[in-house]
Enzyme design. Structure first.
Site, short mmCIF file in Angstrom:
data_model
loop_
_atom_site.label_atom_id
_atom_site.label_comp_id
_atom_site.label_asym_id
_atom_site.label_seq_id
_atom_site.Cartn_x
_atom_site.Cartn_y
_atom_site.Cartn_z
N LYS A 107 0.71 -1.19 -0.02
CA LYS A 107 0.13 0.00 0.16
C LYS A 107 0.96 1.42 -0.06
CE LYS A 107 -1.66 2.90 2.85
NZ LYS A 107 -1.65 4.25 1.96
N GLU A 131 8.82 16.17 15.93
CA GLU A 131 9.35 16.30 14.53
C GLU A 131 8.32 17.01 13.85
OE1 GLU A 131 10.57 12.61 11.72
OE2 GLU A 131 8.42 12.47 12.57
N GLU A 141 9.45 1.91 11.22
CA GLU A 141 10.37 2.81 10.97
C GLU A 141 9.61 4.17 11.09
OE1 GLU A 141 12.03 6.02 9.75
OE2 GLU A 141 12.27 4.84 7.84
N CYS A 183 12.99 11.55 7.59
CA CYS A 183 12.90 11.22 8.99
C CYS A 183 14.41 11.22 9.79
CB CYS A 183 12.20 9.70 9.25
SG CYS A 183 13.19 8.58 8.18
#
Length: 484
Positions: free
Chosen positions: A183, A391, A258, A292
């Site tokens: 996906k 973040e 992750e 990231c």
């Protein structure tokens, strides 16, 4: 439907995709809903793909389950040969891939070519070699310990590296003998269609790799909670990773996650400051900060703090924001209006929290159309503030001072994340000593280059498991002990 991107930027055949790829065939979806794909540089519609459903996931998982015994039993050389053909088919599409990523993500074409496309091709080439190796076996006393493919993998991938993050899951899963249902992100699905055009050309066995685009709420949830999915491999936000763990826990299924990061770039007093700052700014701003592993906290010794801020301001001034297809552009848009609004909110909060604006900010000029945010730098950021803890996932850098190495390490480790980081010093042994103290999955010393064969993943809320190389391959295997 008015599709805005000119043919020179996006292949016409890619704009309207009406099918899923299940069991080796392009098949019609169960539903009629579609997902609009936007050009974030202009806000214009550029394509549509099907919005998959839980029924589509059922069909794809069934195809992957049926294909698993044959693929798992195939000789390593046979699986390697299939991956080699896929590499060849994908490499011939490199230009189309780069242009597509530049259009649907907004990455500058140079970055799309050199990183977004080149890196996953390297990863796939590495796994051609890894797949050819005989399975690792070891003897422990009277036990023969063997590794076997885990089964059907549900791969749920993000938008920020729409080919690399797919390849970091698909390549090792297939090399290990697993079958996969993919996906891709609904924000950047067109890249996945180019991949599956290559899959078709390469002639992978039916059901080994399947494609179901769709939303997280419909396809992602169905895939993560599916009783016939043995491992869910996800890259994305920590919040979504938590949800996937809960779904997988109901059937005791494995997960590989992750997730987010808030990486620290520790510049020790004796470092080559101009180089450390230049590379650090480039790392923080790459892909418009939508990475990231971005070093979004720059830690500088107080004695060199003012000098570092001047160097940062100068470096950031060189980042031209604009059209990804303009060769002078170094910073493209953010992927969506929602993402741009979110990042601007972080900037406003940092100002309200008392951080000192060094560059960029709300008044900095950006193109009128599209989801652009100016590269922004804050000084005097408190280590416990939102800007230093959350973040941002945009072109925003926080610069923090420290008085000694112990404080630098404490600030760097003061995070719920632990994905990446950096240390700079002319004394490599001193830098290594600091790197060992950082609670993070990867550390670069003095700008060392990325190694696609080294394990990639994080500590703490940055995730579970590792990707890439032999360690990433092991994530897709079960261990069996046979006593003799």
């Amino acid at each position: 439907m008015d599709l805005a991107a000119p043919p020179s930027l996006l292949p016409d055949a890619l704009r309207l995709r009406r099918h899923l790829h299940i069991g080796g065939e392009w098949t019609s979806p169960a539903g009629t809903d579609v997902i609009d794909v936007e050009n974030p540089s202009t806000g214009e519609l550029i394509g549509q793909v099907p919005a998959g459903t839980a029924a589509d996931v059922d069909a794809a998982v069934a195809a992957a389950r049926a294909a698993f015994p044959g693929w798992a039993a195939a000789a390593p050389a046979e699986r390697s040969a299939h991956l080699d053909r896929l590499h060849t088919a994908l490499a011939t599409r490199a230009d189309d891939l780069a242009r597509t990523i530049a259009v649907e993500l907004g990455a500058p074409l140079k970055l799309a070519t050199r990183v977004q496309v080149a890196l996953p091709l390297i990863v796939l080439r590495d796994h051609v070699a890894l797949a050819a190796r005989p399975p690792v076996e070891e003897t422990i006393g009277n036990s023969l310990v063997v590794r076997e493919p885990i089964g059907v993998v549900g791969a749920i991938t993000p938008w920020n590296y729409p080919l690399h993050q797919v390849m970091a899951k698909v390549a090792p899963a297939l090399a290990a003998g697993c079958t996969v249902v993919l996906k891709p992100s609904e924000l950047t699905p067109l890249t996945a269609y180019l991949l599956f055009d290559a899959v078709t050309e390469a002639g992978l066995p039916p059901g080994v790799l399947n494609l179901v685009p769709g939303t997280g709420a419909a396809v992602g949830e169905a895939l993560a909670g599916h009783p016939d999915v043995d491992l869910v491999s996800f890259t994305g936000s920590t919040a979504t990773g938590t949800r996937i763990m809960r779904l997988a826990a109901d059937r005791i299924a494995r997960v590989a996650l992750e997730l987010g990061g808030k990486s620290a770039n520790v510049i020790l007093p004796d470092a080559d400051l101009p180089t450390a700052v230049k590379v650090g700014v480039g790392n923080a701003l790459m892909n418009s900060g939508q990475t990231c592993t971005a070093w979004t906290r720059m830690l500088v010794h107080r004695d060199r703090y003012a000098e570092a801020l001047d160097l940062v301001a100068t470096a950031v001034a060189g980042y031209r924001v604009g059209d990804p297809f303009d060769s002078a552009t170094r910073l493209g848009p953010l992927v969506s209006a929602a993402q741009a609004t979110r990042v601007r909110g972080h900037v406003e909060r940092a100002l309200a929290d008392g951080a000192r604006l060094v560059a960029g900010g709300p008044g900095a000029p950006v193109p009128a159309r599209g989801h652009f945010v100016a590269p922004t730098v804050f000084a005097d950021v408190h280590p416990d503030s939102a800007l230093a803890q959350e973040e941002v996932f945009g072109p925003v850098l926080a610069v923090l001072p420290f008085d000694d190495t112990d404080e630098a390490v404490a600030i760097a480790n003061n995070s719920r994340y632990g994905l990446a980081g950096a240390v700079w010093s002319t004394d490599t042994e001193a830098a290594l000593a600091v790197a060992r103290r950082l609670r993070t999955g990867a550390v670069d010393i003095n700008g060392a280059s990325f190694n696609p064969l080294a394990p990639f993943g994080g500590y703490k809320q940055s995730g579970l498991g590792r990707e890439l190389g032999v360690h990433g391959l092991a994530e897709f295997c079960e261990l069996k002990a046979i006593q003799r």
